[in-house]
Design an enzyme around this catalytic site. Structure first.
Site, PDB file in Angstrom:
ATOM      1  N   TYR A 144       0.852  -1.194   0.000  1.00  0.00           N
ATOM      2  CA  TYR A 144       0.000   0.000   0.000  1.00  0.00           C
ATOM      3  C   TYR A 144       0.881   1.234   0.000  1.00  0.00           C
ATOM      4  CZ  TYR A 144      -3.589   3.356   1.507  1.00  0.00           C
ATOM      5  OH  TYR A 144      -4.447   4.425   1.600  1.00  0.00           O
ATOM      6  N   ASP A 239       9.216   2.775   0.032  1.00  0.00           N
ATOM      7  CA  ASP A 239       8.150   3.434   0.782  1.00  0.00           C
ATOM      8  C   ASP A 239       8.369   3.062   2.247  1.00  0.00           C
ATOM      9  OD1 ASP A 239       5.912   4.175   2.135  1.00  0.00           O
ATOM     10  OD2 ASP A 239       4.476   3.320   0.707  1.00  0.00           O
ATOM     11  N   LYS A 267       3.733   8.701   9.051  1.00  0.00           N
ATOM     12  CA  LYS A 267       3.584   8.069  10.371  1.00  0.00           C
ATOM     13  C   LYS A 267       4.583   8.596  11.411  1.00  0.00           C
ATOM     14  CE  LYS A 267       0.729   4.583   8.440  1.00  0.00           C
ATOM     15  NZ  LYS A 267       0.736   3.886   7.182  1.00  0.00           N
TER      16      LYS A 267
HETATM   17  C1  LIG Z   1       0.098   4.408   5.799  1.00  0.00           C
HETATM   18  C2  LIG Z   1       0.869   4.182   4.585  1.00  0.00           C
HETATM   19  C3  LIG Z   1       0.814   5.042   3.474  1.00  0.00           C
HETATM   20  C4  LIG Z   1      -0.177   6.160   3.380  1.00  0.00           C
HETATM   21  O1  LIG Z   1       0.003   7.143   4.328  1.00  0.00           O
HETATM   22  P1  LIG Z   1      -1.216   8.129   4.675  1.00  0.00           P
HETATM   23  O2  LIG Z   1      -0.608   9.085   5.650  1.00  0.00           O
HETATM   24  O3  LIG Z   1      -2.295   7.269   5.229  1.00  0.00           O
HETATM   25  O4  LIG Z   1      -1.623   8.784   3.417  1.00  0.00           O
HETATM   26  C5  LIG Z   1       1.688   4.825   2.436  1.00  0.00           C
HETATM   27  N1  LIG Z   1       2.560   3.817   2.458  1.00  0.00           N
HETATM   28  C6  LIG Z   1       2.646   2.964   3.495  1.00  0.00           C
HETATM   29  C7  LIG Z   1       3.658   1.871   3.473  1.00  0.00           C
HETATM   30  C8  LIG Z   1       1.782   3.099   4.582  1.00  0.00           C
HETATM   31  O5  LIG Z   1       1.848   2.226   5.585  1.00  0.00           O
END
Ligand SMILES: *Cc1c(COP(=O)(O)O)cnc(C)c1O
Length: 429
Positions: A144, A239, A267
């Site tokens: 994601y 990511d 995060k």
């Molecule tokens: C949470 C998450 C996102 C998206 O971040 P948001 O602040 O919810 O837009 C993207 N990549 C990873 C790996 C994530 O865990």
């Protein structure tokens, strides 16, 4: 446990907010029941609107790595607020946090701040496309990267290369530029590259997947991707929205000793305020406006309150590096306890863990990619989720999420959780 007030609040919310929530997973759709409304939180615990006390294993999906309402972070935000909450002008604190972040993360010279992980990943891909002059990207099924159009793609029928939109509103045109590959399968990636020679701008992945449960990279997988990228003039994007400032001070790049070309954050880097960021070496970052041709902007980007929270958080992690050992040891202890509890009740399970990320899959087959994660028993997961909740343990309301361990959890909390697991295991098949 009573959820009367949470239920009533959810009824009201549904009248004015689609599904009652501002982010779908909060609605408990995949486990059933009513979402719990948080009232306040401190350290390892959330107190809900009905007065229940819950041991928290979500930690706002990762940011609260030191526990809730961590004093240095809260104080920094309160203090900053008194001088005004937003200016739309540069502020000194943006440089302070940028310097600290760049010093903690290997292999990056410059960083730009945005407001979410979604924005960070979306901007990183645009930058990769602009820098390479190529359009296509490779992403992995089950990873994601936020909800921007290019990432909302699922495997197409049959073909290994073409993806399809997995949400209405994402166009076929967008989908055709996102190629879907299988996590932990280098051969599959090599084939995808071969079938699209000279067209691929970047490969983006979670270096440790956390959005299909926790799935660590197989031995050689990250090294193999690095080599495929080097051999084919493709940028590698890690990511690290989940893994950054969690698996190590310098994230997965540091932990595995692999350099990515662009790294994204979210995060933890915001300390609980809405912050994302992306970083790379100067040559790539200087491709961004205002000095380069790739456009990217934000009215509230680098917001002083958000930067104050993020800076306070990173300072804590930078100054007390033992935190990373501490959360890893706590997670290993939890892993052992949960495995013993489930085994003693003959519950089929696989527990995946890396550092302070851990997930339980109700399946005995190794969980190494999206398909093997999806093959686990969701019936058992639902029972487990509600059973644990009833014992006062709050885990993510979906089998495809990772648990995030915070350093506020004590060994008593972990023992309490393992005991709860032992009780709940008796109700599982
Ligand atoms: C949470 C998450 C996102 C998206 O971040 P948001 O602040 O919810 O837009 C993207 N990549 C990873 C790996 C994530 O865990």
């Amino acid at each position: 446990m009573i959820y009367q007030r949470s239920s009533a609040l959810f009824v009201e919310a549904q009248k004015v907010i689609p599904g009652g929530v501002n982010s779908p997973v909060r609605a408990f759709k995949s486990v059933g029941g009513t979402p719990i409304y948080a009232k306040k939180a401190e350290g390892a615990y959330i107190y809900d609107e009905d007065g229940n006390k819950l041991v928290d294993y979500i930690n706002s999906w990762g940011p609260m790595i030191l526990g809730h309402a961590h004093k240095p972070v809260v104080d920094a935000v309160i203090d900053k607020t008194k001088s005004g909450t937003s200016f739309g002008m540069p502020t000194e604190i943006e440089t302070d946090i940028a310097k600290l972040a760049v010093s903690m993360v290997p292999n990056v010279d410059k960083i730009r701040f945005v407001n979410s992980g979604t924005e960070a990943c979306m901007s990183a891909v645009r930058l990769a496309r602009g820098f390479t002059g190529k359009d296509k990207i490779i992403k992995f099924a089950g990873c994601y990267h936020g909800h921007s159009d290019s990432f909302l793609i699922q495997a197409g029928s049959g073909a290994i290369t073409f993806g399809e939109p997995n949400s209405p509103g994402v166009t076929e045109g967008t989908a055709k530029d996102t190629l879907l590959a299988t996590y932990n399968d280098l051969d599959n990636v090599a084939k995808t590259i071969a079938a699209n020679q000279g067209e691929i701008a970047c490969i983006i992945l979670e270096p440790v997947a956390g959005n299909m449960g926790c799935i660590p990279p197989a031995d050689g997988f990250l090294e193999g991707l690095r080599k495929l990228c080097d051999d084919n003039d493709i940028l590698l994007i890690f990511d690290e929205v989940m893994t950054g400032f969690r698996l190590a001070p310098g994230g997965a790049q540091e932990l595995f000793g692999i350099d990515a070309d662009i790294v994204t954050f979210g995060k933890v880097i915001g300390g609980g305020l809405p912050v994302g960021a992306f970083a790379a070496r100067t040559e790539i970052m200087d491709y961004l406006a205002p000095i380069g041709p790739v456009y990217q902007a934000g009215t509230l980007s680098g917001n002083p309150l958000a930067m104050a929270a993020g800076l306070a958080m990173l300072k804590e992690l930078d100054a007390n590096r033992n935190i990373f050992n501490s959360i890893n040891e706590k997670t290993a202890y939890l892993h052992k306890g949960l495995a013993e509890a489930l085994t003693s009740e003959n519950v089929e399970h696989t527990i995946n863990r890396l550092g302070s990320m851990i997930s339980i899959h109700f399946s005995e087959t190794p969980v190494t990619n999206f398909d093997s994660a999806a093959a686990a028993s969701n019936g058992n997961f639902k029972k487990f989720f509600h059973g644990m909740l009833n014992e006062g343990i709050y885990i993510a309301p979906s089998a495809f999420e990772t648990w995030f361990i915070s350093d506020a959890l004590t060994y008593e909390d972990l023992d309490f959780t393992i005991e709860a697991c032992r009780k709940v295991a008796k109700s599982l098949l």
